[in-house]
Design an enzyme around this catalytic site. Structure first.
Site, short mmCIF file in Angstrom:
data_model
loop_
_atom_site.label_atom_id
_atom_site.label_comp_id
_atom_site.label_asym_id
_atom_site.label_seq_id
_atom_site.Cartn_x
_atom_site.Cartn_y
_atom_site.Cartn_z
CB CYS A 32 27.37 42.03 45.42
SG CYS A 32 28.41 43.48 43.88
CB CYS B 270 31.00 41.61 46.21
SG CYS B 270 31.38 40.68 43.88
CG HIS C 232 37.32 36.05 41.20
ND1 HIS C 232 37.15 37.37 42.19
CD2 HIS C 232 38.19 36.79 40.21
CE1 HIS C 232 37.73 38.37 41.61
NE2 HIS C 232 38.48 37.94 40.40
CD GLU C 233 40.23 33.79 37.96
OE1 GLU C 233 40.60 34.58 36.97
OE2 GLU C 233 40.71 35.02 38.54
CG HIS D 128 37.61 37.76 35.90
ND1 HIS D 128 37.33 39.67 35.97
CD2 HIS D 128 38.49 37.44 36.93
CE1 HIS D 128 38.32 39.98 36.90
NE2 HIS D 128 38.71 38.63 37.76
CG HIS E 63 38.65 42.90 40.50
ND1 HIS E 63 40.67 43.02 39.80
CD2 HIS E 63 38.81 41.51 39.93
CE1 HIS E 63 40.53 41.94 39.50
NE2 HIS E 63 39.92 40.07 40.16
CB CYS E 64 32.71 43.93 42.54
SG CYS E 64 31.13 44.61 43.83
ZN LIG Z 1 39.76 39.02 38.86
ZN LIG Z 2 30.54 42.61 43.05
#
Ligand SMILES: [Zn+2]
Ligand SMILES: [Zn+2]
Length: 65
Positions: free
Chosen positions: A53, A34, A18-19, A22, A28-29
């Protein structure tokens, strides 16, 4: 490896991915599974997968500015 260790490792991997997302310009999704979904609680983390995703993958591959 114990089951708890596996779960902890999984959460850590998801947060790292996740990081990294970025870092690569992803935002963000809202897709529930996702990895770029914002997670407030650990339960949220457990719901998502370590994968992007379709849309996030596309953004990632096109290279966000
Ligand atoms: Zn985040
Ligand atoms: Zn996504």
């Amino acid at each position: 490896m114990k089951k708890d260790d596996t779960l902890l490792l999984e959460r850590t991997i998801k947060e790292v991915v996740h990081e990294l997302g970025h870092t690569f310009g992803l935002i963000h999704c809202h897709v529930s599974n996702c990895v770029m979904r914002s997670s407030t609680y650990v339960e949220d983390i457990d719901q998502k997968t370590i994968h992007l995703c379709h849309r996030c993958r596309k953004t990632f591959e096109e290279g966000a500015e």
